[in-house]
Scaffold this active site. Sequence first.
Site, PDB file in Angstrom:
ATOM      1  CG  LEU A 172      17.143  -7.588 -82.994  1.00  0.00           C
ATOM      2  CD1 LEU A 172      17.710  -7.436 -81.594  1.00  0.00           C
ATOM      3  CD2 LEU A 172      17.211  -9.045 -83.437  1.00  0.00           C
ATOM      4  CG  ASP A 173       8.930  -7.341 -85.937  1.00  0.00           C
ATOM      5  OD1 ASP A 173       8.705  -6.267 -86.525  1.00  0.00           O
ATOM      6  OD2 ASP A 173       8.038  -8.056 -85.439  1.00  0.00           O
ATOM      7  CB  ALA A 174       7.749  -5.995 -82.220  1.00  0.00           C
ATOM      8  CB  VAL A 175      13.414  -5.974 -80.074  1.00  0.00           C
ATOM      9  CG1 VAL A 175      13.953  -4.551 -80.179  1.00  0.00           C
ATOM     10  CG2 VAL A 175      14.228  -6.805 -79.101  1.00  0.00           C
TER      11      VAL A 175
END
Length: 586
Positions: free
Chosen positions: A240-243
Amino acid sequence: MTSWEQLHEKVSHHLQSIYADVVLDIPVGDLATQLMQTMRLEEDKDVVQPTPHCNYWDEEDIIMITYGDSVISDDEQPLFTLDRFLHTYCKNTINKVHMLPFFPYSSDDGFSVIDYSSVNESLGDWPDIERLSKHYGLMFDLVINHCSARSAWFDNFQKGEGTGSDFFFTADPSDDLSMVTRPRVSPLLRETETATGTKHVWCTFSHDQVDFDFRNPKVLLAFVEIIRLYLDKGAKLFRLDAVAFLWKIIGTSCINLAQTHEVIRLLRTLIEHTDPTVIIITETNIPNRENLTYFGNANEAHAIYNFSLPPLLVNTLVTGNCGYLKNWMMSMPPAQNGTTYFNFIASHDGIGLRPAEGLLDDEEISTLVHTMQNFGGKVSWRASDHGQQKPYEINITLFDALQGTTAGPDKYQVDRFICAHAIMLGMEGIPGLYIHSLLGTSNDYEKVANTGQNRSINRHRWNFEELAALLDSPFSQHHKVLTRLSQLIRIRKAQPAFHPNATQFTLQLGDTLFGYWRQSLDRRQSVFCVSNVTNEEQSILLSSINLIGTDKWMDLITRDEIEDVGGFMQLKPYQTVWISNMEFED
């Protein structure tokens, strides 16, 4: 109550928490039904009951981080070349691959996604991804905070009609945005002309990366549909990128908000009731204490990036003092079963400095930054809470970052580099190795000049045939690094004491020797991992690590037996020993 009804109730509860302060135009129960249908959880038989606190990983799991085109060859799709590279050079070492965004994109080397549902045609197509998934557990990036300003969704936002027209977060320039946490120094709001007038779109990272508005449940539905697609295409792990930036509330820091954590819990619930073996990893490049909250109560991320490890370990090896690293390691809570750390010391990004805040003092960080600049590294900056510029990230290949000490370059570059990986490979958690670390790649200044981006320094693109010639040459740095790392990985994979959730205890050996003890879950195997973090020979009194006198002991790396458990052992500069009880070996 049926399994489906129980899950529906749980999903509804997540949604009520997420949207408690949002007026929805759809009942929560109906939204829960839509989400479950999107995941194809339509009947009792579709719902899988996950086993609580189950570890879906072990000591054999090693993740390689790579772009789809990190290795290329003429007249061949890059994803096919990557498969060939893995089969040729990583067959007995790597079993999982983090495929950095392989979708059509407009900037940030893939993290500004134009279309989430297709493969960048310059890399290959879905069958290439599915072929890789037959041999490796694939980690897909879910770029969930933002998408490209050139996407169809954002185009529809500007037109004011169609899917995406209400997907993006806007604010008024007069709003109080003083508390917003930013990883970049670019203006937060992007002035955009739309069919309904001028709007100011929220851009956490860049004006080509426009942030979603998760207050709109249609955005959530769209991402659950994407997750379902990725599962169908072979994803076994989701990053989960830059969540941490996902939910925004004007007047707050807009990072790590309660709604963000609840969205992660919701996605966890939907995914684990579809396939419990699929792992969620949160990418939250933030101070250590905040990062740890993404475990939740073993109901959010299965794994979190150990972001503090890269700056602390590099600092240790260039200063010859492991004090900061040791203090941090002693303070880290053991991950409870069902959760684990994702350990890495290099990735497609640079060495993040925010996770070192509160762990390294300002003077130590300044010395580290200057040392990396002397080794050819670049520095990316961010605005602090008081508007000052602070170093956010050091951009440099790990191989070049470890070419010397604070006194300058020396002859121990390869040994220091291998030492860093030996420390990481033995630690509690799942190890991740960046492809350019496996290959001993140096700084790519030409790519920085071509792109104007500091991060390009660590994103070299290899020609397969040229790389193969170097890897087959015993005198090249690339051959030496891959050979020695592969040996360490093969040793690690055979040790139950290196299970990601096996016991770990930090040893007190002074500041020049960094050590920790691992014990297998069944308590049969002990491994004492000790590294000399200096450029001078060091001596360790073996009685200080309490080797049991009735056991026989050996160093797993050199295969040398230990004759006297009360005697001294000499460690060469940057040498690591993994001292294990031989009874287990037998």
